[in-house]
Design a protein around this motif. Structure first.
Motif, PDB file in Angstrom:
ATOM      1  N   ALA A  92     -15.457-103.148  31.542  1.00  0.00           N
ATOM      2  CA  ALA A  92     -16.474-104.228  32.002  1.00  0.00           C
ATOM      3  C   ALA A  92     -17.782-102.506  31.985  1.00  0.00           C
ATOM      4  O   ALA A  92     -18.957-103.294  31.182  1.00  0.00           O
ATOM      5  N   ALA A  93     -17.742-101.844  31.753  1.00  0.00           N
ATOM      6  CA  ALA A  93     -18.629-100.159  31.194  1.00  0.00           C
ATOM      7  C   ALA A  93     -18.778-100.479  30.130  1.00  0.00           C
ATOM      8  O   ALA A  93     -20.467-100.676  29.646  1.00  0.00           O
ATOM      9  N   LEU A  94     -18.181-100.698  29.092  1.00  0.00           N
ATOM     10  CA  LEU A  94     -18.876-101.122  27.503  1.00  0.00           C
ATOM     11  C   LEU A  94     -19.374-102.041  27.499  1.00  0.00           C
ATOM     12  O   LEU A  94     -20.652-101.927  26.798  1.00  0.00           O
ATOM     13  N   ALA A  95     -19.309-102.838  27.494  1.00  0.00           N
ATOM     14  CA  ALA A  95     -19.867-104.354  27.787  1.00  0.00           C
ATOM     15  C   ALA A  95     -21.600-104.091  28.533  1.00  0.00           C
ATOM     16  O   ALA A  95     -22.460-104.539  27.598  1.00  0.00           O
ATOM     17  N   LEU A  96     -21.406-103.311  29.452  1.00  0.00           N
ATOM     18  CA  LEU A  96     -22.471-102.952  29.360  1.00  0.00           C
ATOM     19  C   LEU A  96     -23.903-102.803  29.417  1.00  0.00           C
ATOM     20  O   LEU A  96     -24.391-102.065  28.933  1.00  0.00           O
ATOM     21  N   GLY A  97     -22.905-100.933  28.811  1.00  0.00           N
ATOM     22  CA  GLY A  97     -23.810 -99.945  27.753  1.00  0.00           C
ATOM     23  C   GLY A  97     -23.662-100.338  26.266  1.00  0.00           C
ATOM     24  O   GLY A  97     -25.204-100.426  25.879  1.00  0.00           O
ATOM     25  N   THR A  98     -23.248-102.080  25.771  1.00  0.00           N
ATOM     26  CA  THR A  98     -24.306-102.606  24.795  1.00  0.00           C
ATOM     27  C   THR A  98     -25.492-103.513  24.914  1.00  0.00           C
ATOM     28  O   THR A  98     -26.158-103.516  24.174  1.00  0.00           O
ATOM     29  N   LEU A  99     -24.649-104.174  26.242  1.00  0.00           N
ATOM     30  CA  LEU A  99     -25.973-105.137  26.384  1.00  0.00           C
ATOM     31  C   LEU A  99     -27.207-103.762  26.512  1.00  0.00           C
ATOM     32  O   LEU A  99     -28.260-104.956  25.921  1.00  0.00           O
ATOM     33  N   GLN A 100     -27.338-103.267  27.104  1.00  0.00           N
ATOM     34  CA  GLN A 100     -28.392-102.273  27.347  1.00  0.00           C
ATOM     35  C   GLN A 100     -28.582-101.956  26.523  1.00  0.00           C
ATOM     36  O   GLN A 100     -30.182-101.979  25.826  1.00  0.00           O
ATOM     37  N   GLY A 101     -27.779-101.229  25.441  1.00  0.00           N
ATOM     38  CA  GLY A 101     -28.059-100.540  24.640  1.00  0.00           C
ATOM     39  C   GLY A 101     -28.687-101.367  23.254  1.00  0.00           C
ATOM     40  O   GLY A 101     -29.857-100.473  22.605  1.00  0.00           O
ATOM     41  N   THR A 161     -34.941 -92.828  21.627  1.00  0.00           N
ATOM     42  CA  THR A 161     -33.360 -92.766  21.939  1.00  0.00           C
ATOM     43  C   THR A 161     -32.729 -92.210  21.375  1.00  0.00           C
ATOM     44  O   THR A 161     -31.808 -91.274  21.451  1.00  0.00           O
ATOM     45  N   SER A 162     -34.010 -91.610  19.766  1.00  0.00           N
ATOM     46  CA  SER A 162     -32.037 -91.744  18.783  1.00  0.00           C
ATOM     47  C   SER A 162     -32.988 -90.415  17.830  1.00  0.00           C
ATOM     48  O   SER A 162     -35.112 -90.731  17.658  1.00  0.00           O
ATOM     49  N   THR A 163     -32.402 -89.745  17.047  1.00  0.00           N
ATOM     50  CA  THR A 163     -33.382 -89.056  15.911  1.00  0.00           C
ATOM     51  C   THR A 163     -33.503 -89.136  14.826  1.00  0.00           C
ATOM     52  O   THR A 163     -33.705 -88.656  13.737  1.00  0.00           O
ATOM     53  N   SER A 164     -32.762 -90.318  14.221  1.00  0.00           N
ATOM     54  CA  SER A 164     -31.681 -90.698  13.174  1.00  0.00           C
ATOM     55  C   SER A 164     -31.941 -92.294  13.466  1.00  0.00           C
ATOM     56  O   SER A 164     -30.733 -92.597  14.033  1.00  0.00           O
ATOM     57  N   HIS A 224     -24.452 -91.861  15.931  1.00  0.00           N
ATOM     58  CA  HIS A 224     -25.651 -92.151  16.312  1.00  0.00           C
ATOM     59  C   HIS A 224     -26.339 -90.565  17.042  1.00  0.00           C
ATOM     60  O   HIS A 224     -26.263 -90.015  17.542  1.00  0.00           O
ATOM     61  N   ASP A 225     -27.168 -89.827  16.390  1.00  0.00           N
ATOM     62  CA  ASP A 225     -28.055 -89.116  16.808  1.00  0.00           C
ATOM     63  C   ASP A 225     -28.540 -89.189  18.254  1.00  0.00           C
ATOM     64  O   ASP A 225     -29.326 -90.198  17.724  1.00  0.00           O
ATOM     65  N   THR A 226     -28.657 -88.299  19.068  1.00  0.00           N
ATOM     66  CA  THR A 226     -29.719 -88.188  20.104  1.00  0.00           C
ATOM     67  C   THR A 226     -29.718 -86.643  20.737  1.00  0.00           C
ATOM     68  O   THR A 226     -29.540 -86.421  19.845  1.00  0.00           O
ATOM     69  N   ASP A 227     -30.770 -86.501  21.093  1.00  0.00           N
ATOM     70  CA  ASP A 227     -31.475 -85.488  21.844  1.00  0.00           C
ATOM     71  C   ASP A 227     -30.839 -85.136  23.274  1.00  0.00           C
ATOM     72  O   ASP A 227     -31.205 -83.929  23.780  1.00  0.00           O
ATOM     73  N   ILE A 228     -30.026 -85.823  23.357  1.00  0.00           N
ATOM     74  CA  ILE A 228     -29.900 -85.716  25.556  1.00  0.00           C
ATOM     75  C   ILE A 228     -28.448 -86.212  25.406  1.00  0.00           C
ATOM     76  O   ILE A 228     -27.314 -86.351  24.765  1.00  0.00           O
ATOM     77  N   SER A 264     -26.242 -95.814  27.020  1.00  0.00           N
ATOM     78  CA  SER A 264     -25.326 -95.391  25.956  1.00  0.00           C
ATOM     79  C   SER A 264     -26.336 -94.682  24.827  1.00  0.00           C
ATOM     80  O   SER A 264     -25.682 -93.481  24.398  1.00  0.00           O
ATOM     81  N   ALA A 265     -27.072 -94.787  24.722  1.00  0.00           N
ATOM     82  CA  ALA A 265     -27.926 -94.780  23.449  1.00  0.00           C
ATOM     83  C   ALA A 265     -28.905 -93.735  23.656  1.00  0.00           C
ATOM     84  O   ALA A 265     -29.809 -93.149  23.173  1.00  0.00           O
ATOM     85  N   GLY A 266     -28.781 -92.839  24.914  1.00  0.00           N
ATOM     86  CA  GLY A 266     -29.362 -91.668  25.040  1.00  0.00           C
ATOM     87  C   GLY A 266     -30.822 -91.886  25.606  1.00  0.00           C
ATOM     88  O   GLY A 266     -32.041 -91.129  25.775  1.00  0.00           O
ATOM     89  N   PHE A 267     -30.821 -92.865  27.306  1.00  0.00           N
ATOM     90  CA  PHE A 267     -32.085 -93.200  27.995  1.00  0.00           C
ATOM     91  C   PHE A 267     -32.152 -93.292  29.503  1.00  0.00           C
ATOM     92  O   PHE A 267     -30.331 -93.685  29.814  1.00  0.00           O
ATOM     93  N   VAL A 268     -32.615 -92.702  30.475  1.00  0.00           N
ATOM     94  CA  VAL A 268     -32.320 -93.581  31.742  1.00  0.00           C
ATOM     95  C   VAL A 268     -32.875 -95.047  31.873  1.00  0.00           C
ATOM     96  O   VAL A 268     -34.446 -94.919  31.396  1.00  0.00           O
ATOM     97  N   PHE A 269     -32.593 -96.550  32.375  1.00  0.00           N
ATOM     98  CA  PHE A 269     -33.369 -97.584  32.577  1.00  0.00           C
ATOM     99  C   PHE A 269     -33.727 -97.039  34.199  1.00  0.00           C
ATOM    100  O   PHE A 269     -32.982 -96.598  34.315  1.00  0.00           O
ATOM    101  N   VAL A 270     -34.827 -97.279  34.439  1.00  0.00           N
ATOM    102  CA  VAL A 270     -35.501 -98.156  35.860  1.00  0.00           C
ATOM    103  C   VAL A 270     -35.835 -99.449  35.833  1.00  0.00           C
ATOM    104  O   VAL A 270     -36.823 -99.668  34.775  1.00  0.00           O
ATOM    105  N   GLY A 271     -35.050 -99.986  36.236  1.00  0.00           N
ATOM    106  CA  GLY A 271     -36.096-101.698  36.827  1.00  0.00           C
ATOM    107  C   GLY A 271     -36.869-101.515  37.984  1.00  0.00           C
ATOM    108  O   GLY A 271     -36.136-100.595  39.191  1.00  0.00           O
ATOM    109  N   VAL A 272     -37.806-101.723  37.708  1.00  0.00           N
ATOM    110  CA  VAL A 272     -38.696-102.079  38.702  1.00  0.00           C
ATOM    111  C   VAL A 272     -39.813-103.395  38.998  1.00  0.00           C
ATOM    112  O   VAL A 272     -39.523-104.079  37.554  1.00  0.00           O
TER     113      VAL A 272
END
Length: 205
Positions: A17-26, A39-42, A130-134, A166-174
């Motif tokens: 379930a967690a990976l499915a969510l990561g895929t959806l968001q990513g 979200t990525s340096t490359s 995938h490269d990230t910086d965080i 998972s791609a390196g950012f915080v999703f904020v829903g508003v």
């Protein structure tokens, strides 16, 4: 407010379930309040293909959950478990691509981490690095800070969801991204935050 996380839980149905969510968001990574999200340096990932022998399945009568029944999900479980134990300072997250039998792994570039993960991958499994910086540790801390201030913004916008992608950012829903994005960027920085519209949760009967 609903709090999301893309890679929490490492075994059994939890990781599925967690990976499915990561895929959806990513897969939706791109814009923050109308601007490009960093979200990525490359743009092109480093790719490695598994060389380890495929493990034999247990004998009849043994129950095997999805994370243990295929080479791909064994690799995902290994990444999740090993990254947290040995590489928490560089690991950002992971998601699954069932169609290509691939694991997308996001991390701050690290030769030691890459060698560990690629060396453990079984035949038939592709690992895309995938490269990230965080790191996920820092993303979790950022998400916690945003969540702690959920009532602070009530006069400007409604904060409805916060989650680490998972791609390196915080999703904020508003409720109102145009109002929320400049306020949140000023308070927490723009680089690792993605602001999107989210409907209020409803209970259907």
């Amino acid at each position: 407010m609903k709090k999301l996380s893309s890679t929490k839980g490492a075994t059994g149905a939890a990781i599925t379930a967690a990976l499915a969510l990561g895929t959806l968001q990513g897969s939706a990574a791109g814009s923050v309040g109308g601007e490009s999200a960093s979200t990525s340096t490359s743009a092109s990932p480093t790719v490695c293909v598994g060389t380890q022998p495929v493990r034999s399945l247990p004998g009849p009568g043994t129950e095997v959950g999805p994370p243990d029944s295929t080479p791909l999900y064994r690799v995902l479980a290994y990444v999740d478990r090993t990254a947290r134990a040995r590489h928490s300072t560089v690991f950002t997250g992971l998601s699954v691509d069932d169609g290509d039998r691939a694991a997308d792994v996001y991390r701050i570039p690290s030769k030691a981490f890459d060698a560990d993960i690629c060396g453990a991958a079984e035949k038939g499994v592709t690992v895309r690095l995938h490269d990230t910086d965080i790191s996920q540790v820092d993303l979790d801390a950022l998400a916690a800070r945003i969540s702690a201030d959920m009532d602070r913004w009530n006069d400007t916008f409604q904060l409805r969801a916060v989650g680490v992608d998972s791609a390196g950012f915080v999703f904020v829903g508003v409720d109102d991204p145009a109002a929320a994005e400049p306020v949140l960027s000023k308070a927490f920085g723009r680089k690792h935050i993605r602001v999107e519209h989210m409907e209020q949760a409803r209970l259907y009967r």
